[in-house]
Each structure stands twice: as C-alpha cells, then as structure tokens.
Design an enzyme around this catalytic site. Structure first.
Site, PDB file in Angstrom:
ATOM      1  N   GLY A  70      -0.976   7.969   5.053  1.00 51.86           N
ATOM      2  CA  GLY A  70      -0.861   8.481   3.676  1.00 51.86           C
ATOM      3  C   GLY A  70      -2.229   8.797   3.111  1.00 51.86           C
ATOM      4  O   GLY A  70      -3.157   8.014   3.259  1.00 51.86           O
ATOM      5  N   ASP A  96      -2.957   0.764  -0.173  1.00 48.25           N
ATOM      6  CA  ASP A  96      -2.301  -0.549  -0.104  1.00 48.25           C
ATOM      7  C   ASP A  96      -3.298  -1.704  -0.185  1.00 48.25           C
ATOM      8  O   ASP A  96      -2.896  -2.843  -0.381  1.00 48.25           O
ATOM      9  CB  ASP A  96      -1.479  -0.663   1.179  1.00 48.25           C
ATOM     10  CG  ASP A  96      -0.329   0.319   1.210  1.00 48.25           C
ATOM     11  OD1 ASP A  96       0.158   0.686   0.116  1.00 48.25           O
ATOM     12  OD2 ASP A  96       0.072   0.748   2.303  1.00 48.25           O
ATOM     13  N   ARG A 113      -1.203   8.442  -6.101  1.00 50.66           N
ATOM     14  CA  ARG A 113      -2.236   8.386  -5.064  1.00 50.66           C
ATOM     15  C   ARG A 113      -3.011   9.707  -4.971  1.00 50.66           C
ATOM     16  O   ARG A 113      -4.023   9.792  -4.290  1.00 50.66           O
ATOM     17  CB  ARG A 113      -1.636   7.996  -3.713  1.00 50.66           C
ATOM     18  CG  ARG A 113      -0.830   9.064  -3.033  1.00 50.66           C
ATOM     19  CD  ARG A 113      -0.288   8.566  -1.694  1.00 50.66           C
ATOM     20  NE  ARG A 113       0.057   9.697  -0.851  1.00 50.66           N
ATOM     21  CZ  ARG A 113       0.785   9.630   0.256  1.00 50.66           C
ATOM     22  NH1 ARG A 113       1.239   8.468   0.667  1.00 50.66           N
ATOM     23  NH2 ARG A 113       1.041  10.713   0.965  1.00 50.66           N
ATOM     24  N   GLU A 115       7.673  -0.866  -5.669  1.00 46.26           N
ATOM     25  CA  GLU A 115       8.768  -0.325  -4.852  1.00 46.26           C
ATOM     26  C   GLU A 115       9.255  -1.373  -3.845  1.00 46.26           C
ATOM     27  O   GLU A 115      10.377  -1.309  -3.369  1.00 46.26           O
ATOM     28  CB  GLU A 115       8.321   0.938  -4.111  1.00 46.26           C
ATOM     29  CG  GLU A 115       7.154   0.691  -3.157  1.00 46.26           C
ATOM     30  CD  GLU A 115       6.731   1.915  -2.342  1.00 46.26           C
ATOM     31  OE1 GLU A 115       7.505   2.875  -2.231  1.00 46.26           O
ATOM     32  OE2 GLU A 115       5.599   1.902  -1.832  1.00 46.26           O
ATOM     33  N   MET A 138       3.758   2.173  -6.168  1.00 41.51           N
ATOM     34  CA  MET A 138       3.757   1.992  -4.719  1.00 41.51           C
ATOM     35  C   MET A 138       3.369   0.560  -4.334  1.00 41.51           C
ATOM     36  O   MET A 138       2.825  -0.190  -5.146  1.00 41.51           O
ATOM     37  CB  MET A 138       2.800   2.989  -4.084  1.00 41.51           C
ATOM     38  CG  MET A 138       3.347   4.413  -4.092  1.00 41.51           C
ATOM     39  SD  MET A 138       2.164   5.591  -3.352  1.00 41.51           S
ATOM     40  CE  MET A 138       3.284   6.932  -2.907  1.00 41.51           C
ATOM     41  N   TYR A 152       3.878  10.182  -5.492  1.00 43.40           N
ATOM     42  CA  TYR A 152       2.624  10.818  -5.063  1.00 43.40           C
ATOM     43  C   TYR A 152       1.642  11.047  -6.218  1.00 43.40           C
ATOM     44  O   TYR A 152       0.439  11.161  -5.984  1.00 43.40           O
ATOM     45  CB  TYR A 152       2.914  12.179  -4.417  1.00 43.40           C
ATOM     46  CG  TYR A 152       3.303  12.141  -2.962  1.00 43.40           C
ATOM     47  CD1 TYR A 152       3.457  10.929  -2.276  1.00 43.40           C
ATOM     48  CD2 TYR A 152       3.515  13.317  -2.242  1.00 43.40           C
ATOM     49  CE1 TYR A 152       3.822  10.915  -0.933  1.00 43.40           C
ATOM     50  CE2 TYR A 152       3.875  13.306  -0.901  1.00 43.40           C
ATOM     51  CZ  TYR A 152       4.035  12.099  -0.250  1.00 43.40           C
ATOM     52  OH  TYR A 152       4.382  12.093   1.088  1.00 43.40           O
ATOM     53  N   LEU A 153       2.172  11.179  -7.443  1.00 38.73           N
ATOM     54  CA  LEU A 153       1.253  11.443  -8.557  1.00 38.73           C
ATOM     55  C   LEU A 153       0.150  10.385  -8.586  1.00 38.73           C
ATOM     56  O   LEU A 153      -0.998  10.677  -8.901  1.00 38.73           O
ATOM     57  CB  LEU A 153       1.975  11.451  -9.910  1.00 38.73           C
ATOM     58  CG  LEU A 153       3.172  12.390 -10.099  1.00 38.73           C
ATOM     59  CD1 LEU A 153       3.594  12.406 -11.569  1.00 38.73           C
ATOM     60  CD2 LEU A 153       2.888  13.800  -9.618  1.00 38.73           C
TER      61      LEU A 153
END
Lengths: 418, 418
Positions: free
Chosen positions: B13, B144, B298, B245, B190, B295-296
């Site tokens: 990612g 992460d 990261r 999440e 996330m 996604y916004l």
C-alpha cells in the site's frame, strides 16, 4: 441615528467558512460602534432568539473574533429549525420581534441558505407591521451552492477544493496499486439535489485521471455506467468514480437506499459509494476501495479555498455596511466580473427574489454522456477553489481553532415554548 | 570501487510520503555518480524486477525528481505481491538476481513494510550464494507503523496528522449541530491489526472533544461502549467515535462483517463506521453521521506531517549512503532522542531482526477503559504529526503533483512467467 444592537445567527448545516462571515459581521460592527451597540449571537441559531439565549459577543477579545476567520463549524451553534409559514405559526415570528425589541435589536443578520433567507424576509416584513422595524440582512452560506442571483455561495468553494484535491490524491493512489490490486476507487460526496460538489470531483479529468461522475441531475443508467467504467479501466488500468449522495435510479429511489439489510433485518446503513462499488464488482469483477467523506468535506478548514474564505468574510462585512446604509430585506451577493483573471465584487439582491428559489446546476455544465463536466463548468469552478488559506498550527501539529466562551446574557422575557 | 547500477522498488500500500523516500534515494545516488550508475525503478514494484520492466530514472529531470518529495502515491507503481518462501519458490529469487546481474545492479533498495523487509533479506543472502552479491537495503514504509526497532515508520505520521485534524474538524461540526440535529459522528480509520491510526484520532480529547475510540487491540464490548457514548452525549451534548477497521467482536469477527446483505442477498458492503452508527441509533436513538476515510487518509499529501516527509527523505538518503559505506542487509531506522523538543537521528537495524517481526501498540498506550489513549501515547504521537509540509498549488487551485514518464529500458533476458 439611534444606536441599536445587532443580532447574528448561523443556520442549517455548517461549513468551513461560516465563521469567517461571523468574523466579518462582528469586526465590521465593532468598527461602527457609534451606530451599532452589541452584537448578540443566537445560541444554536435562530432557536437562541426564540428562547432568548443571546450570546454577548463583546465577551470575546478582538484576537478571538479574528481567529473565527480560520475556524470551521458554527462557533455559536447552528440548528436545523425551519420557522413555519406566517399563516401557520405567526407566534414564532412575533416572539422573534419581541425578543429583538426587549434587547433593542435593530439589525438582524441571518447566515444561512434558502430557508433562512425566507425567515429573514418575513422578519423584515412583520417587524415593520408590528411597529418595531428591524433591518434584516441575509448573509449567504451553503455548501449546496443553490442560492439564486449570487454567483456562488460561501462554503461551496472550500468543499469543492477539498473534494477536487482528495479525489486527485486518492486517484494517484489507485493508479499506483492497479497492476495487482485495487482498480476502482469510489468517493461519495454531498449534494442531495444538485451536483455542484460532484462536479468539483470531476475536475481531476484535467489532471489525467479517468473519472466517471454520477450526478443527482442524471438518472442512473447502470448499463451505460458499467460500460463507461469498463472502457476506462481497459484503457488506463483503473478508474475513479465520484458519486453524489443524491444519485438515483429512474424511479427516483436513491442508490444509497438499495434495500440493504443487516443481519437483524434492519434497513440499509446508507452510503451510495459501497452500492456503486458493489455494482462494479458484481458486473466487472474489479477490486475496489470506497470512501464516504461526509462531514470531513464541509469541515475541512485545513484545505479551505482562499477565494471562499475571503468572500465569506466580505459578505459578512457587506451585510453590516449595507445595514448602516439603511438597506433592508436584502442579501449581499458575489458578482463575477471575469474568470481569468478571477475578479468579483459585492452586489445585492432583494430577499423577495432570493427566498424559496433554488438554483440548479445548468444542464450545459454536464457532458452529453452525463458522466462528466464541460469546459464551461470548469471555467466556473476553478476560480472558486483558487488559493490556499491555511490555519495556523500549534506546537503539537494541530490547527489552532478557537472555541468561544458563548456567554449568554440575562433574559428579560418569560420563557417561550418551542 | 566498481561502478554498479541500483534498483529501487515500492511495495504494498502506498502512502503520502513514499515518493519522498524515492526522492531521497535517487537524489543521493545522483550525487554519487562516481559509484552508482543508473537507478532503475521497478515498474509496479518487485514485479517489474521479475518481468524485467526496469524504469530508467535518468529520463527524469532533477526538477521532476525533486517534485516527488511532495507527490503522494507510488510514482513508479507498487504491487501487492509477496514472494513465496525460498523453499517454495526459489526460482523467483533466482530470477531477481539474474535480472540484477543482467543489468549490473549491485544495490537493491526496497521501500516497503514487513514482507518486503523479508524479501530484501533473502535477496541479500541468496545473491551471495549465487556469486553475484547484491547489497540489499530496506527503506521502511507503512501507514500501519508496525515495523520493529525503528521508532516509527514513514507514512504513519502523515495519516496520523490527517486523521487527528479531520476528526477535530468534524467534531467541531457535530458540536455546532448537536442541539437540534446530529449528536454522533463516527469516523472509520485504517489499521486492521494495530490501533496506531485510531490512536491519532483520539488526540482530539486534548482539544476538548468527547471521543470514544475503538481499537483492534480491544474486543468490542457493546454494552460498555454504549454506556460510554451515552455518558458523553449527556455531558457534552454530542460524541465523536473513532473506529478502527480492525475493531472486532469477542469471537474475532470484524464489526464490518456484520452480515449485512443487499437486496440481492449479496454479502456485506463493508464499513465498520455505519455498523457502529447503527448500534448507537438502535440503542440510544441519537442522530448520527459517519465517514469512511479509506484511501483519502493515506493519500492526503495536502496535509502531510513535516516530520514524516523529512524522515521519509532522510531514510531514502541514508539507505544509499549506507550502501556506499558497504553496508548490506540492513534497514535504516528513526531513533528518537527526545520528544520535547523533538529530536531524532538515523540508526540502523539488521534485516534478520526486522523481517517477520510485527510491532504492536504497547498496551500502556491505551487507557484502562479501553476507549482512549494515555499521556505516554500522546507524547509518542505528537512529534510525528508536527509541522506542515504543503505542496505547491497551480493557478487553478490544484496541487502540483508530478506524473513520471516511467520509460522502461530494453529487456535482455527471456520472459518470465509470474
């Protein structure tokens, strides 16, 4: 000129820049302390006037009021409370005017969208009849950008900038991942009746992004939509979809109301984005990600448009200045002189022409296939997202947003049942 | 010293700052053109090495490479492709080394998380055995924040800043609306295994916001959660909820997998936020709004942390410098010297100690009730979100992100079946 106090209230959904208008109203009133006494703000909007919960803005320093210019949300509280029509509930209007009379309030500045323009108009009319004339000036505000006459509405430009930039960033992300993973990114944006905000997302086309946009103005045609998405994935390897929360099927049902049920059989959890993502996954098999920006978009003061912040302030300032010129029952407006270079000035519109009129997105702003925006639309939008107006940040790395004391003055009237 | 080429690839990612590391690698290599020939980048990550799709970064000007520092996403493409173990699939590792040999690549810079650290380690070992020793340096990257030894991982600080600021802004919004409308705002972030990003949302507590945070480390206790939310609404009039999440029920099932089905009976559409919002609505009746940042968060280079951008660059630069010092099979790390004032330096860790080790959030970072973060956690987090590092914007009001040419050089080897 007899010195009168002023009343200011915030109405409806708040924005990243409504406090900039408040700042414009209060700072300008302070500059005219010969004519305007205290600016009282309604605690939680117009409800504060009905319940006589009036915030004394003089309890806030000049520095705090100045900081409103870069603080999102409604600093005095807002409300979703629509006054009924004069015929249905004259007592609410009469109460407003009694409260204004009790506190010698001669200026009413109401900061909101279409409904509040209507309330403002009625207060002006009724106060005259009741022998305590109040000058009622409406300060436009709405992320929906749907007020008539004004070129645009404060609040919209900042949401538009946030959505355009965020859509671009997330599209770069999915482009990076598309070879082996996510090929579809869906972003859901606000706009139940009009596609103005969705149109801002569509701007990324100019930055090389394959994008399909779903507007509330266009009935959702699933087959045509899937064909368009598939074509873009086949050509570019990925596709971004911008979906308005107001996107709907030909029968009028919102996509977000797809009849989704949880394990207890409760009705749908909401969200057009996951519905669209699943339609694509089921038909085309592409891996997806989706986002629902919700409040993040309208609160994103960290990425406000400089044009928007400036206009929000200017309209608040103009409201006070026009009141001092003796104007009544009007709304200051943004008049666009040219798009490139972007030039505008403040005009005004009579509230009789603003109240209950909704400005829709012109159909020549949407491309013929219904999935994109025209050059005319882009020319309209870019000036509104132009420039950055960052807040300051503290030593922790957090923005320096202000929270007011919101000191309520002593009541003079008996309580009022809402 | 024999002049060798270098290979750089982005893995997994992508983030708002992985290109800043790429910038650090390429700019530093260009400064040492006596020792390093061309930097080749893998098209779509390590897959580009296997398929011999090598991007010639010399085709990009110094200005373009410099612009990578402020461009989100993975500029050369990334991939979700984990090499199997050496025992299971030695041919993939051998292929990598054959490609490196064919293009005289003596330096391997791999920019990713735990899996790529493991790949990097194995390439170093095997290349030695195969008689073409490659110096393999891992450049840490992961939102992460779960790599061991390094104080933090590039990519995390910027997500943390975005989530902290966005949660604050949306909380101000709901606070404005709470008197008559929305009282609950839920933001989903996330972090499937660790609550680092959720912890960043919890920082808003320091800014006066009533917030309840749901971590993946803590089993979801519905009754305790509802009691905590209700108490906050009763005291403050509203409450913000940050949900990871990865938040799950005691039986291990994710909240997002609540068994939701659409009208066709298809499995759930995903999203822990709407599930949490509905749990509150059903039990307490409060009106809610929810957002899923996906996604916004990261990709949000527009609100990157200055600390993060600088460290991402410094680690890319250090990777090249350490390679030139003859180092092999290591990962440069961030070593924290002090939190206030924030001081750090670059250290290094042997890949044997990095590969396959996941760093979890310490349990003393989470408050005893399981819904907040401790002072120790705050002291850790604030330095990582410190400072702003804005991209430049064009005349339209859009950020000036760069898209590379990504010119692939001629292949020298027979094709390889993935």
């Amino acid at each position: 000129m007899t010195k009168k106090n002023a009343f200011y209230a915030q109405s409806g959904g708040v924005t990243a820049v409504i406090n900039s208008s408040a700042c414009g109203v209060i700072e300008t009133a302070r500059k005219h302390s010969d004519a305007i006494g205290t600016v009282y703000a309604g605690r939680n909007g117009i409800i504060g006037a009905l319940t006589e919960e009036l915030i004394d803005t003089n309890q806030e320093s000049d520095a705090t009021i100045a900081a409103l210019r870069s603080t999102p949300s409604g600093a005095f509280g807002s409300c979703r409370f629509k006054l009924k029509s004069l015929e249905e509930n004259q007592r609410e209007y009469e109460r407003l005017i009694e409260v204004f009379k009790a506190h010698n309030i001669g200026y009413f500045f109401y900061n909101g969208g279409g409904d509040s323009a209507d309330t403002c108009y009625k207060v002006s009319q009724l106060s005259e009849k009741m022998g305590f004339p109040v000058q009622a000036i409406h300060v436009p505000k709405t992320v929906d950008n749907d007020l008539p006459i004004t070129d645009n509405c404060p609040g919209f430009g900042s949401v538009a900038k946030y959505i355009a930039v965020s859509t671009l960033e997330a599209s770069y992300d999915v482009r990076s991942m598309a070879a082996t993973s996510t090929k579809i990114f869906v972003i859901e944006v606000m706009g139940r009746h009009a596609g103005w905000i969705a149109a801002a997302g569509a701007l990324v086309e100019d930055y090389g992004i394959p994008v399909v946009t779903l507007f509330p103005e266009i009935e959702f045609d699933q087959d045509k939509f899937l064909a368009s998405v598939d074509e873009k994935v086949k050509e570019h390897g990925y596709c971004t979809i911008v979906v308005s929360e107001g996107c709907h099927w030909p029968d009028g049902k919102f996509l977000a109301e797809q009849g989704t049920r949880d394990s207890f059989g409760h009705a749908q959890l909401g969200g057009a984005a996951p519905v669209v993502a699943n339609i694509i996954k089921d038909a085309l098999g592409y891996k997806y990600h989706w986002a629902v920006a919700d409040y993040l978009q309208r609160a994103a003061r960290h990425l406000a448009s400089a044009s928007d912040v400036e206009q929000a302030y200017a309209l608040g300032k103009a409201a006070v200045e026009k009141a001092l010129e003796g104007k009544n029952s009007i709304m200051p407006t943004v008049v666009r002189d040219s798009s490139r270079p972007y030039q505008w000035h403040i005009g005004e519109a009579p509230l009789s022409e603003v109240a209950n009129v909704e400005k829709m997105m012109p159909m020549d702003f949407i491309t013929e296939d219904g999935f994109g925006i025209t050059d005319k639309c882009k020319e309209y939008l870019y000036p509104l997202i132009k420039g950055e107006a960052y807040p300051t940040y503290d030593d922790n790395g957090m923005p320096e947003y202000v929270t007011l004391k919101n000191t309520v003055i002593e009541k003079k009237l008996p309580p009022f049942e809402l």
